[in-house]
Motif scaffolding. Sequence first.
Motif, short mmCIF file in Angstrom:
data_model
loop_
_atom_site.label_atom_id
_atom_site.label_comp_id
_atom_site.label_asym_id
_atom_site.label_seq_id
_atom_site.Cartn_x
_atom_site.Cartn_y
_atom_site.Cartn_z
N LEU A 1 1.08 -0.99 -0.12
CA LEU A 1 -0.20 0.04 0.31
C LEU A 1 1.36 1.36 0.24
O LEU A 1 0.50 2.60 -0.59
CB LEU A 1 -1.13 0.18 1.21
N GLY A 2 2.11 1.19 0.75
CA GLY A 2 2.63 2.34 0.58
C GLY A 2 3.95 2.76 -0.26
O GLY A 2 3.78 3.85 -0.83
N VAL A 3 3.58 1.76 -1.52
CA VAL A 3 4.36 1.51 -2.54
C VAL A 3 3.53 2.56 -3.67
O VAL A 3 3.73 3.10 -4.38
CB VAL A 3 4.97 0.01 -3.44
N ALA A 4 2.41 1.61 -3.13
CA ALA A 4 0.94 2.57 -3.95
C ALA A 4 0.92 3.98 -3.99
O ALA A 4 0.85 4.61 -5.36
CB ALA A 4 -0.16 1.32 -3.46
N VAL A 5 0.98 4.26 -2.66
CA VAL A 5 1.01 5.93 -2.87
C VAL A 5 1.84 7.02 -2.99
O VAL A 5 2.03 7.01 -4.07
CB VAL A 5 0.97 5.64 -1.03
N LEU A 6 3.34 5.93 -2.70
CA LEU A 6 4.61 6.02 -3.21
C LEU A 6 4.45 6.83 -4.73
O LEU A 6 4.51 7.88 -5.64
CB LEU A 6 5.61 5.76 -2.76
N LEU A 7 3.53 5.61 -5.88
CA LEU A 7 4.22 6.02 -7.23
C LEU A 7 2.55 6.77 -7.62
O LEU A 7 3.16 7.46 -8.61
CB LEU A 7 3.38 4.30 -7.81
N TRP A 8 1.74 6.70 -6.73
CA TRP A 8 1.19 7.47 -7.41
C TRP A 8 1.60 8.87 -7.49
O TRP A 8 1.13 10.24 -7.96
CB TRP A 8 -0.62 7.91 -6.04
N VAL A 9 2.02 9.70 -6.31
CA VAL A 9 2.55 11.11 -5.95
C VAL A 9 3.79 11.15 -7.36
O VAL A 9 3.83 11.70 -7.90
CB VAL A 9 3.60 11.09 -4.53
N LEU A 10 4.71 9.85 -7.41
CA LEU A 10 5.23 9.51 -8.72
C LEU A 10 4.48 10.52 -9.70
O LEU A 10 5.63 11.05 -10.85
CB LEU A 10 6.04 8.56 -8.66
N VAL A 11 3.78 9.87 -9.89
CA VAL A 11 2.45 9.63 -11.24
C VAL A 11 2.26 10.72 -11.83
O VAL A 11 2.17 11.31 -12.30
CB VAL A 11 2.46 8.30 -11.00
N THR A 12 1.53 11.27 -10.73
CA THR A 12 0.84 12.09 -10.92
C THR A 12 1.58 13.75 -9.90
O THR A 12 0.87 14.68 -10.36
CB THR A 12 -0.76 12.65 -9.89
N ARG A 13 2.43 14.29 -9.56
CA ARG A 13 2.97 14.84 -9.35
C ARG A 13 4.58 15.49 -9.47
O ARG A 13 5.16 15.94 -9.12
CB ARG A 13 2.95 14.88 -7.32
N THR A 14 4.96 15.02 -10.23
CA THR A 14 6.55 14.86 -10.82
C THR A 14 6.92 14.95 -11.64
O THR A 14 5.70 14.70 -12.48
CB THR A 14 7.61 13.75 -10.34
#
Length: 307
Positions: free
Chosen positions: A150-163
Amino acid sequence: MMLFAVQLLNGLQLGVLLFLVAAGLTLVFGVMDFVNLAHGVQYMVGAYLAVLFTGLVGNFFLALLLAMAAALVIGLLLEVLIYRHLYERDHLDQVLATFGVILFLNEAVRVLFGSAPLSVAMPETLSGGVVLMNGLLYPVYRIALILVGLGVAVLLWVLVTRTRIGMLVRAGATNAQMVSALGINIRRLFMIVFGFGVMLAGFAGFLAAPILSVEPGMGDSLLILAFVVIVIGGIGSIRGAFFAAIIVGLVDTLGRTFMTDIAKLVMSPSTATDVGPAVASMLIYVLMAAVLFFRPTGLFPAKGQQA
């Protein structure tokens, strides 16, 4: 209720592993339009890297760091030596070539490690169980696996949508030719996406090694489920891969556990014993067919790919 709670957690665990594999696969397919049948074998490679590095260094967490670095290097080498020469070829050539990679890597681990199933010791800090309710003890490692996923999913979401790199990945999933025309080095983007996807699959294999047998071909069945996940979620969509992986994990696990009992409500016990497992094995494919019928582009298609 205790059985249902245990199987619910098992379904979440399977969903997390599926997400880690499917996230990279959906990006490779969505951004690069590349059919990589060998993605599941990277999951197997991650599990064997767990066997190798835990045996060498004796520390699970240090072995994890070394295995992730090795998985990334292996992914980049495969991209440079094999896959980048297939980007302009049609899907049939990609399927045949990546199937050859599956055969090669499966035989390579057989030669290096043997055909007998191997195992990885559970890290001492994550051994034991947690009392979730009266009479229900669930392994700490499996709970940690769910939380890490679940933590990796959140990090991926941030990476894909905020960088910025995420913006390029999303743009590439929508229109790779336009991204290239704007001056972006699309080949470098492809390499980054591919290497990162392989590392995620290797990460999933490493996490699965202490709870599953490590053996040649262990990623083949998971690859089929990963393709089901990206079809249901929407090609190129990280959000779709996450929700679809959780749904598929729960449907598959709960279906295999309870379908026979459900069938006994409407048919004789002997018939239900035969019919239940057969129906349970088809549930995720029935789900996929239903999603395709009502939403051909998946539940959460990448922007620009909606019907």
